[in-house]
Enzyme design. Structure first.
Site, mmCIF file in Angstrom:
data_model
loop_
_atom_site.group_PDB
_atom_site.id
_atom_site.type_symbol
_atom_site.label_atom_id
_atom_site.label_comp_id
_atom_site.label_asym_id
_atom_site.label_seq_id
_atom_site.Cartn_x
_atom_site.Cartn_y
_atom_site.Cartn_z
ATOM 1 N N GLU A 126 0.854 -1.177 0.000
ATOM 2 C CA GLU A 126 0.000 0.000 0.000
ATOM 3 C C GLU A 126 0.892 1.229 0.000
ATOM 4 O O GLU A 126 2.108 1.125 0.169
ATOM 5 C CB GLU A 126 -0.915 -0.004 1.233
ATOM 6 C CG GLU A 126 -1.854 -1.198 1.278
ATOM 7 C CD GLU A 126 -2.717 -1.227 2.546
ATOM 8 O OE1 GLU A 126 -2.633 -0.262 3.348
ATOM 9 O OE2 GLU A 126 -3.456 -2.199 2.725
ATOM 10 N N GLU A 366 10.156 -6.972 -4.050
ATOM 11 C CA GLU A 366 10.237 -8.042 -3.040
ATOM 12 C C GLU A 366 11.104 -7.620 -1.854
ATOM 13 O O GLU A 366 11.794 -8.453 -1.256
ATOM 14 C CB GLU A 366 10.773 -9.342 -3.666
ATOM 15 C CG GLU A 366 9.852 -9.960 -4.696
ATOM 16 C CD GLU A 366 8.531 -10.453 -4.128
ATOM 17 O OE1 GLU A 366 8.456 -10.678 -2.898
ATOM 18 O OE2 GLU A 366 7.565 -10.579 -4.888
#
Length: 380
Positions: A126, A366
């Site tokens: 987010e 990642e």
């Protein structure tokens, strides 16, 4: 004498290499220039079984060790990073259900997800919750026990946005902190699931990335993966495997850059001899080769830690080391490849300029490499 499993793996790697040479290498430049997603090429890989290698064979997966899956990712990334990333993204999207779902959930949904025709996505990040997933604010609430979850919030940087057939949305079903997180498996056609404008990226342009708005989307309670509050545990395993996948892709990208630089400098002549004969370039190529070999060894070692069934902390540390070293190596090697080609490396006539732009992404996704250093330091 090779075992039957060794023969099967050799055949699998030969198939992956053949598909990479015939389907990926000739098409990469065009799709990247057009920023066009290669869905049909991914279907071809899926029909060959390459989209489900590490998942259980009883549900249609390949039942392979993670080391084998990572080796295939390296082969694919050497020809076209975006496609290797898509394979990695889909495999990761199947992980929550394959590992943490109930038996009835796996029987119902996993075969289709592993069948080769579908693609999945994970909605985790987010605007204010990247590496810190405890800060996730996207909520999922039930009006009554057993009723559907109403999901509200915005997820950023979702790969496969607009192309995925299913989305794992990491959301808050409970209170604050990591214990309040859960995972819901949502169909792409869920009303209220809205894909936003695609991001205009520096590289890997054929892979779509966008924010996904969940505007009161209704997800049935039966699509809660595992139990409420299990989201952080699922995310931890997902991050470990995601970092290994990115590390393998980085090795493939660096290997491609090394091969191209060696080929070019052996044929480019200055002062009556190949430029590869000059010590300055020869030593650069030697360093590039050493770095690629070291990164590959570290990724394979980390995969073996995962395949051995080692504890979560050991896997997390090994995956972080592999991701950190391999992606930093990809950035160094692709940059050196541009340097080795001189002015030709800076123009689009050679792919090294694209590979350098793509390598930067691998240091970020990642979990940034700064976060990987935090993870490794804590493990000590």
């Amino acid at each position: 004498m090779p075992t039957e499993q060794d023969d099967d793996v050799r055949d699998l790697l030969a198939l992956a290499t053949d598909l990479a040479d015939k389907e990926l290498a000739p098409n990469a430049d065009g799709f990247e220039d057009r920023a066009e997603f290669p869905r049909e090429i991914l279907r071809t890989l899926g029909r060959a079984g390459l989209l489900s290698l590490p998942h259980p064979a009883e549900y249609g997966g390949g039942g392979q060790r993670y080391e084998v899956h990572l080796t295939v990712l390296e082969l694919l990334a050497k020809r076209w990073l975006a496609v290797a990333q898509s394979v990695n993204i889909h495999v990761l999207s199947c992980y929550p259900l394959a590992v943490h779902g109930t038996e009835s959930q796996r029987e119902r949904w996993l075969p289709a997800m592993l069948g080769g025709e579908q693609l999945g996505a994970n909605c985790i990040s987010e605007a204010e919750a990247g590496s810190d997933i405890a800060a996730i604010s996207c909520t999922a609430r039930q009006a009554s026990e057993g009723g559907p979850y109403t999901v509200a919030g915005t997820k950023a940087w979702t790969s496969h946005a607009g192309q995925a057939d299913h989305y794992n949305v990491f959301c808050r079903t409970g209170g604050a902190g990591i214990r309040g997180l859960s995972v819901l498996l949502a169909d792409a056609g869920t009303p209220g699931l809205q894909v936003q404008r695609l991001e205009r990226k520096m590289g890997v342009r054929s892979s779509p990335t966008a924010a996904v708005v969940w505007d009161g989307a209704q997800v049935p309670a039966e699509r809660l993966i595992g139990r409420p509050g299990k989201g952080f545990l699922i995310a931890t395993g997902l991050f470990d495997r995601g970092r290994l996948g990115i590390a393998a892709c980085a090795v493939g990208l660096a290997s491609a850059a090394l091969d191209h630089a060696v080929s070019y400098t052996r044929t480019r002549r200055q002062f009556g001899r190949p430029v590869a004969d000059f010590q300055g370039l020869a030593f650069m190529l030697a360093d590039m080769s050493t770095q690629v070999a070291a990164a590959r060894a570290l990724v394979r070692e980390a995969a073996r830690v995962l395949d051995s069934g080692a504890g979560a902390s050991a896997v997390t540390a090994a995956a972080a080391r592999a991701k950190l070293f391999a992606t930093d190596t990809a950035m160094r090697v692709t940059t050196d490849a541009v340097q080795a080609l001189g002015a030709y490396g800076y123009v689009q006539d050679h792919p090294v300029e694209r590979w350098m732009r793509e390598a930067k992404l691998l240091q970020i996704i990642e979990g940034t490499n700064q976060i990987q250093r935090v993870v490794v330091a804590r493990s000590l």
